[in-house]
Design an enzyme around this catalytic site. Structure first.
Site, mmCIF file in Angstrom:
data_model
loop_
_atom_site.group_PDB
_atom_site.id
_atom_site.type_symbol
_atom_site.label_atom_id
_atom_site.label_comp_id
_atom_site.label_asym_id
_atom_site.label_seq_id
_atom_site.Cartn_x
_atom_site.Cartn_y
_atom_site.Cartn_z
ATOM 1 C CE LYS A 101 42.982 33.336 42.808
ATOM 2 N NZ LYS A 101 44.305 33.967 43.019
ATOM 3 C CG ASP B 59 42.302 39.309 43.618
ATOM 4 O OD1 ASP B 59 41.617 40.052 44.367
ATOM 5 O OD2 ASP B 59 42.798 39.708 42.550
#
Length: 264
Positions: A131, A149
């Site tokens: 991420k 997320d």
């Protein structure tokens, strides 16, 4: 799924997903990374700090942090207690200090203090996962990436884009639906929508531009007036002026200093 429910084909899903992206693009033409940064190192550090806190809180503490430790070399030589105190408001400050010291030292040792522009190198840095790597690649290097997320993962499921819950599996499944060049901006738009409209507990369905295309429509407030009251963000006044400033190269810090609302 009801027995007589229409089964969506793979092509139908791709077309619907891309239409949803176009609607989100119209709704959020100003979608930008919501972390303040001026270079890849600042973005990397800010993204690590953003875990388990808000971008607003991170943006509040990074000016002092970067004034004291402007690059990897300075941060790698920083005093632990001083760094902990500076980042304390973001929570989990001891673990985050470990990550900042570790990744800064690794950058100095392996990359002459520079942030690498390849995912396989970024994810080997302490505290950096896919991420974080995709955030840095997409926004500091222009390398397309999907940032999964909590908001993106939630909406990808609600939109019916994937049934996967593991972030990496969500990333790859959603990536199959869109052109690679669209991945970074898609991430911003979906996250913007998740923070402002499609909330975790009570989505504002009646005020959602995706209502006609979303299989989850109705799980939140459907009455338009009540749904509008749930919105957590309104576009700052002077959208055209804001967009012009962004295109002219104004930084996020400069825009916020002028009163433009870019934070959730």
């Amino acid at each position: 799924m009801a027995q007589n429910a229409k089964v969506e084909t793979e092509l139908g899903l791709k077309r619907r997903a891309r239409k949803m992206n176009r609607l989100l693009a119209d709704a959020y033409p100003y979608a930008v990374p919501e972390l303040d940064f001026e270079n890849p190192f600042e973005l990397l550090v800010a993204t690590v700090l953003s875990a388990q806190t808000t971008d607003v809180r991170v943006n509040a503490i990074t000016p002092a942090l970067f004034a004291r430790f402007p690059d990897a070399k300075a941060m790698s030589q920083g005093d632990r207690a001083e760094i902990e105190e500076l980042i304390r408001p973001t929570g989990f400050y001891r673990a985050k200090t470990d990550s900042l010291l570790g990744l800064s030292a690794a950058l100095v040792e392996r990359f002459d203090g520079q942030v690498p522009g390849r995912l396989e190198e970024l994810v080997k840095l302490p505290g950096v996962g896919r991420k974080t790597a995709n955030v840095v690649l997409g926004n500091a290097f222009g390398v397309p990436g999907i940032t999964v997320d909590t908001h993106f993962g939630r909406l990808a499921n609600r939109f019916g884009w994937t049934n996967e819950t593991d972030p990496v599996k969500v990333e790859f499944a959603v990536g199959e639906l869109f052109e690679k060049r669209d991945w970074t901006m898609l991430s911003h738009r979906v996250v913007f929508h998740g923070r402002r409209v499609c909330h975790a507990r009570k989505p504002a369905c009646g005020a959602c531009v995706l209502a006609k295309l979303c299989p989850s429509y109705g799980i939140g407030e459907e009455i338009p007036a009540k749904a509008k009251a749930l919105l957590k963000y309104e576009l700052a006044p002077g959208r055209e002026e804001l967009l012009a400033k962004m295109l002219a190269g104004a930084t996020r810090r400069e825009l916020r200093a002028e009163g433009y609302g870019l934070d959730a």
